[in-house]
Design a protein around this motif. Structure first.
Motif, PDB file in Angstrom:
ATOM      1  N   UNK A   1       0.766  -1.125   0.168  1.00 31.03           N
ATOM      2  CA  UNK A   1       0.110   0.021   0.002  1.00 31.03           C
ATOM      3  C   UNK A   1       0.900   1.180   0.051  1.00 31.03           C
ATOM      4  N   UNK A   2       0.711   2.171  -0.672  1.00 30.29           N
ATOM      5  CA  UNK A   2       1.305   3.373  -1.097  1.00 30.29           C
ATOM      6  C   UNK A   2       0.530   4.717  -0.842  1.00 30.29           C
ATOM      7  N   UNK A   3      -0.188   5.093   0.321  1.00 32.44           N
ATOM      8  CA  UNK A   3      -1.127   6.208   0.602  1.00 32.44           C
ATOM      9  C   UNK A   3       0.019   7.278   0.854  1.00 32.44           C
ATOM     10  N   UNK A   4      -0.770   8.444   0.057  1.00 36.86           N
ATOM     11  CA  UNK A   4       0.030   9.635   0.136  1.00 36.86           C
ATOM     12  C   UNK A   4      -0.040  10.420   1.536  1.00 36.86           C
ATOM     13  N   UNK A   5      -1.058  10.124   2.271  1.00 41.83           N
ATOM     14  CA  UNK A   5      -1.394  10.291   3.557  1.00 41.83           C
ATOM     15  C   UNK A   5      -2.249   9.263   4.330  1.00 41.83           C
TER      16      UNK A   5
END
Length: 310
Positions: A60-64
């Protein structure tokens, strides 16, 4: 034990490798979004993502991560992924995002952080750089139970490492990364570890390295500049100007001599500082490769009396 891992650069990837080698189940990895890199500025996956993909781990690569923040959609998706992972614990190493309380509360045993300093000294983003820059004789790894503060949680394990006279951030990073991987495995495998509050005294903050800091101030003592050059290797290096040309200075040795700050006072690129002098040993011209002073002088001869400006 099910371990969710959150990290981004090579320092964190070494720890992920150690967890996998030790046999822990890692159902999910969180890491920073792919970033442009290299001359072509193509999107490049983080070191942690590359390791996770190779191992077949969900990423998972959430920006925030704030559920009510700018990237609320990303945060909500990350929350679903974390809940589905059913983690016993989360291990965090140089992730790059502040973890809100909902993240800290999700794993059954909370979140453990691998921090590259002897806390409470050098809390914050750049502990390895700042330890070398300050002239510290030692540093290490602290495995910490995370709380809502900035590197303020209770300590579980501490490992010590001497800072050598020729250490750069790159060389010290590699030793601490290996230690971090070993200690986090020890912490997860140990039974009955006692959490120790950090001392109230001795708190310092390792602020993020800014590119503007690379400009060499020749008015500073030679020893101070020499440490900073090692601290800023491999990024951002030291920058000076010679007859209008930007030059990167990577390595130097403290030498004797006196003169006006920035003045070349002896052959072999001996440059006067506010106190003492430096013999520049590794440099890089604009558009060129870093290399020894002899190669630099062959391409661009420097005579005594010339001056490096900031």
């Amino acid at each position: 034990m099910r371990v969710v891992f959150a990290g981004t650069p090579e320092f964190a990837a070494v720890a992920l490798d150690a967890l996998l080698h030790a046999g822990f189940t890692v159902p999910l990895v969180l890491t920073q979004p792919d970033r442009p890199a290299g001359r072509g500025m193509k999107l490049q996956a983080s070191a942690v993502k590359q390791r996770a993909v190779a191992a077949g781990i969900a990423v998972a690569q959430p920006q925030g991560l704030k559920l009510d923040g700018k990237y609320a959609v990303d945060a909500a998706a990350a929350r679903e992924a974390l809940l589905a992972a059913e983690a016993d614990v989360m291990v965090v190493a140089a992730y790059g995002l502040i973890l809100p309380q909902w993240v800290l509360d999700t794993p059954r045993r909370g979140c453990l952080n691998i921090h590259a300093s002897l806390l409470p000294r050098w809390r914050g983003a750049a502990p390895i750089h700042r330890a070398i820059e300050a002239g510290d004789a030692r540093t290490g790894i602290t495995i910490m139970q995370m709380d809502a503060g900035l590197d303020t949680g209770d300590m579980l394990l501490v490992g010590h490492e001497a800072i050598r006279a020729n250490d750069t951030t790159a060389t010290l990073h590699d030793r601490l990364a290996e230690m971090g991987g070993r200690l986090i495995v020890d912490a997860l495998q140990a039974a009955g570890l006692q959490a120790t509050p950090q001392p109230a005294e001795g708190v310092t903050y390792a602020h993020k390295i800014e590119k503007a800091e690379s400009v060499i101030d020749w008015r500073q003592p030679a020893a101070t500049i020499e440490r900073r050059l090692r601290a800023f290797d491999p990024f951002p290096g030291g920058v000076a100007t010679l007859d209008g040309e930007a030059v990167k200075v990577w390595r130097a040795e403290v030498a004797g001599g006196r003169g006006e700050p920035g003045e070349v006072i002896a052959e072999g690129l001996v440059v006067a500082c506010g106190e003492g002098a430096l013999r520049l040993t590794e440099l890089q011209r604009a558009g060129g490769k870093r290399g020894p002073a002899a190669a630099f002088l062959q391409a661009r001869p420097v005579v005594v009396g010339e001056r490096f400006d900031a």
